[in-house]
Design an enzyme around this catalytic site. Structure first.
Site, PDB file in Angstrom:
ATOM      1  CB  CYS A 115     -31.337 -17.163  24.214  1.00 28.50           C
ATOM      2  SG  CYS A 115     -32.392 -17.724  22.889  1.00 28.50           S
ATOM      3  CG  HIS A 263     -27.568 -16.663  22.584  1.00 35.76           C
ATOM      4  ND1 HIS A 263     -27.626 -18.032  22.399  1.00 35.76           N
ATOM      5  CD2 HIS A 263     -28.705 -16.155  22.032  1.00 35.76           C
ATOM      6  CE1 HIS A 263     -28.757 -18.317  21.775  1.00 35.76           C
ATOM      7  NE2 HIS A 263     -29.429 -17.204  21.544  1.00 35.76           N
ATOM      8  CG  ASN A 293     -30.478 -19.608  18.743  1.00 36.33           C
ATOM      9  OD1 ASN A 293     -30.184 -20.125  19.813  1.00 36.33           O
ATOM     10  ND2 ASN A 293     -31.176 -18.492  18.660  1.00 36.33           N
TER      11      ASN A 293
HETATM   12  O1  UT7 Z   1     -31.961 -16.514  20.224  1.00 32.87           O
HETATM   13  C1  UT7 Z   1     -32.951 -15.655  20.664  1.00 32.87           C
HETATM   14  C2  UT7 Z   1     -32.860 -14.361  20.001  1.00 32.87           C
HETATM   15  N1  UT7 Z   1     -33.197 -14.503  18.618  1.00 32.87           N
HETATM   16  C3  UT7 Z   1     -32.786 -13.591  17.786  1.00 32.87           C
HETATM   17  O2  UT7 Z   1     -32.087 -12.696  18.182  1.00 32.87           O
HETATM   18  C4  UT7 Z   1     -33.243 -13.693  16.366  1.00 32.87           C
HETATM   19  C5  UT7 Z   1     -33.534 -12.320  15.848  1.00 32.87           C
HETATM   20  N2  UT7 Z   1     -34.094 -12.282  14.504  1.00 32.87           N
HETATM   21  C6  UT7 Z   1     -33.436 -12.741  13.416  1.00 32.87           C
HETATM   22  O3  UT7 Z   1     -32.373 -13.329  13.509  1.00 32.87           O
HETATM   23  C7  UT7 Z   1     -34.036 -12.449  12.063  1.00 32.87           C
HETATM   24  O4  UT7 Z   1     -35.128 -11.583  12.217  1.00 32.87           O
HETATM   25  C8  UT7 Z   1     -34.474 -13.708  11.280  1.00 32.87           C
HETATM   26  C9  UT7 Z   1     -33.267 -14.498  10.827  1.00 32.87           C
HETATM   27  C10 UT7 Z   1     -35.359 -14.576  12.140  1.00 32.87           C
HETATM   28  C11 UT7 Z   1     -35.266 -13.338  10.041  1.00 32.87           C
HETATM   29  O5  UT7 Z   1     -34.479 -12.483   9.218  1.00 32.87           O
HETATM   30  P1  UT7 Z   1     -35.079 -11.114   8.686  1.00 32.87           P
HETATM   31  O6  UT7 Z   1     -34.019 -10.490   7.886  1.00 32.87           O
HETATM   32  O7  UT7 Z   1     -35.614 -10.341   9.873  1.00 32.87           O
HETATM   33  O8  UT7 Z   1     -36.236 -11.597   7.744  1.00 32.87           O
HETATM   34  P2  UT7 Z   1     -37.820 -11.330   7.831  1.00 32.87           P
HETATM   35  O9  UT7 Z   1     -38.434 -12.103   8.929  1.00 32.87           O
HETATM   36  O10 UT7 Z   1     -38.056  -9.864   7.772  1.00 32.87           O
HETATM   37  O11 UT7 Z   1     -38.312 -11.929   6.445  1.00 32.87           O
HETATM   38  C12 UT7 Z   1     -37.885 -11.394   5.197  1.00 32.87           C
HETATM   39  C13 UT7 Z   1     -38.465 -12.227   4.076  1.00 32.87           C
HETATM   40  C14 UT7 Z   1     -39.961 -12.465   4.224  1.00 32.87           C
HETATM   41  O12 UT7 Z   1     -40.510 -12.490   2.908  1.00 32.87           O
HETATM   42  P3  UT7 Z   1     -41.279 -11.195   2.307  1.00 32.87           P
HETATM   43  O13 UT7 Z   1     -42.405 -10.918   3.277  1.00 32.87           O
HETATM   44  O14 UT7 Z   1     -40.254 -10.097   2.307  1.00 32.87           O
HETATM   45  O15 UT7 Z   1     -41.700 -11.643   0.978  1.00 32.87           O
HETATM   46  C15 UT7 Z   1     -40.058 -13.848   4.809  1.00 32.87           C
HETATM   47  O16 UT7 Z   1     -41.264 -14.504   4.468  1.00 32.87           O
HETATM   48  O17 UT7 Z   1     -37.868 -13.542   4.091  1.00 32.87           O
HETATM   49  C16 UT7 Z   1     -38.896 -14.530   4.137  1.00 32.87           C
HETATM   50  N3  UT7 Z   1     -38.382 -15.656   4.890  1.00 32.87           N
HETATM   51  C17 UT7 Z   1     -37.677 -16.667   4.345  1.00 32.87           C
HETATM   52  N4  UT7 Z   1     -37.301 -16.901   3.089  1.00 32.87           N
HETATM   53  C18 UT7 Z   1     -36.571 -18.006   2.851  1.00 32.87           C
HETATM   54  C19 UT7 Z   1     -38.486 -15.879   6.248  1.00 32.87           C
HETATM   55  N5  UT7 Z   1     -37.856 -17.024   6.552  1.00 32.87           N
HETATM   56  C20 UT7 Z   1     -37.348 -17.526   5.398  1.00 32.87           C
HETATM   57  C21 UT7 Z   1     -36.603 -18.669   5.097  1.00 32.87           C
HETATM   58  N6  UT7 Z   1     -36.235 -18.883   3.808  1.00 32.87           N
HETATM   59  N7  UT7 Z   1     -36.222 -19.572   6.026  1.00 32.87           N
END
Ligand code: UT7
Length: 336
Positions: A115, A263, A293
């Site tokens: 990135c 980014h 992204n």
């Molecule tokens: O470009 C390089 C740098 N990248 C970044 O900076 C990305 C940084 N991270 C993020 O943007 C976020 O962490 C994400 C968008 C990747 C994920 O969002 P989050 O709010 O951190 O969600 P999470 O991973 O904590 O997941 C929350 C819940 C989980 O379910 P449970 O365990 O609470 O039941 C996941 O299984 O959301 C679930 N989940 C989804 N649900 C529906 C994860 N992905 C999805 C999805 N659709 N696509």
């Protein structure tokens, strides 16, 4: 001492629009979750069988940038290509661009900083120009993620985020030291290399013979892995730090920012930074809603769109900032 200035910008994205609803047909996800957690509404993914590859898209973006810079392809002294998704494992795509554009035997450097790749590339180009070695450097960021994502529910935490596309800039020598790239700032923290990574095939992990031998359909090592929350927490800290570092180096404060191009990792990250630096909606450019992204391509695509929309004017202070896998992060402070 010479300075370097962006004299041409271009971008290219594939026509094929993939909406959040399209993804919900492939995996257990939904539009509301994706928009709320990331801000993404749709992304572009190359169609199977399309002529577009990472290098081909890079060439398309580069042609626009070259034309806008008003130079001939033979005026380019160096090609710098940032990507995490090259056409081949080796050689890197820089030489493919050199061939496609038919540019004599200039050097081609491939940048592997995910990135942050475009900012690393811009910094490399800037140094070559400032030392007087080169006059015009082509810097490209291009990615195809769609061919390498886990499109099952297992991969939903990663695969809904990434999109395909390319952006390019021509950096040219100027003797006007009041304009151009004022400074660039690069950092990395290898301790967190595996928090956002694609580990196979790799000589340090599993190379092709191992993968073929195991032939394990449940092997996740050839899909990107991301510890999303940990990456997010580090991103907001490092984005803020590296923007401040760039501003302080130039004896500027956040109120000097006319346009911040972060980014496009997650709209919530951009909004956090906007709030922290007390910037208005007009001072931060976001297009993650349309493209997702696109890693190394995200800044040059956003910079080009902001410029095309008249949001960057002569004399503006433009700040670029990125954070991503490695971890790597960086910023560039530009007087337009
Ligand atoms: O470009 C390089 C740098 N990248 C970044 O900076 C990305 C940084 N991270 C993020 O943007 C976020 O962490 C994400 C968008 C990747 C994920 O969002 P989050 O709010 O951190 O969600 P999470 O991973 O904590 O997941 C929350 C819940 C989980 O379910 P449970 O365990 O609470 O039941 C996941 O299984 O959301 C679930 N989940 C989804 N649900 C529906 C994860 N992905 C999805 C999805 N659709 N696509």
């Amino acid at each position: 001492m010479y300075n370097s200035k962006i004299t041409g910008l271009g971008y290219y994205v594939p026509d094929n629009v993939v909406t959040n609803d399209d993804l919900s047909k492939l995996m257990d996800t939904n539009d509301a979750w994706i928009q709320e957690r990331t801000g993404i509404k749709e992304r572009r993914w190359v169609k199977p069988g399309s002529e577009d590859t990472t290098s081909v898209m890079g060439v398309k973006a580069a042609k626009v940038a070259i034309e806008r810079a008003g130079i001939d392809k033979d005026d380019i002294d160096l090609i710098v290509f940032a990507t995490l998704s090259p056409d081949f494992y080796f050689p890197g795509p820089g030489v493919q661009v050199q061939k496609a554009l038919d540019i004599k035997t200039v050097g081609a450097i491939d940048i592997r900083n995910q990135c942050s790749g475009f900012i690393y590339g811009l910094s490399v180009a800037d140094q070559f120009i400032k030392t007087g070695m080169y006059k015009n450097v082509l810097v490209i960021g291009s990615e195809i993620h769609s061919k390498g994502l886990d499109l099952t529910t297992r991969g939903r935490g990663v695969s809904v985020i990434f999109g395909d596309g390319a952006g390019a800039a021509i950096l040219s020598r100027t003797e006007d030291n009041s304009k151009g790239i004022l400074s660039t700032h690069l950092h990395s923290e290898g301790e967190h290399a595996e928090e956002l990574a694609l580990t196979a095939p790799g000589m340090g992990t599993r190379w092709v013979n191992d993968i073929l031998k195991d032939n394990d359909p449940n092997d996740e090592s050839y899909y990107p892995h991301m510890n999303g929350q940990f990456v997010f927490k580090n991103a907001v800290v490092r984005f803020s730090e590296v923007i401040m570092e760039g501003l302080s180096t130039n004896k500027l404060g956040p109120d000097a920012i006319d346009m911040l191009i972060p980014h496009q990792a997650n709209l919530r990250i951009s909004q956090f930074i906007q709030k922290k630096f007390k910037l208005t909606d007009d001072q931060v450019f976001n297009n993650i809603m349309k493209y997702g992204n696109t890693t190394a391509a995200s800044i040059p695509i956003a910079l080009t769109e902001a410029w095309e929309q008249g949001k960057i004017k002569e004399g503006d202070t433009v700040v670029l900032a990125a954070f991503g896998s490695g971890f790597t992060w960086g910023s560039a402070i530009i007087k337009w």
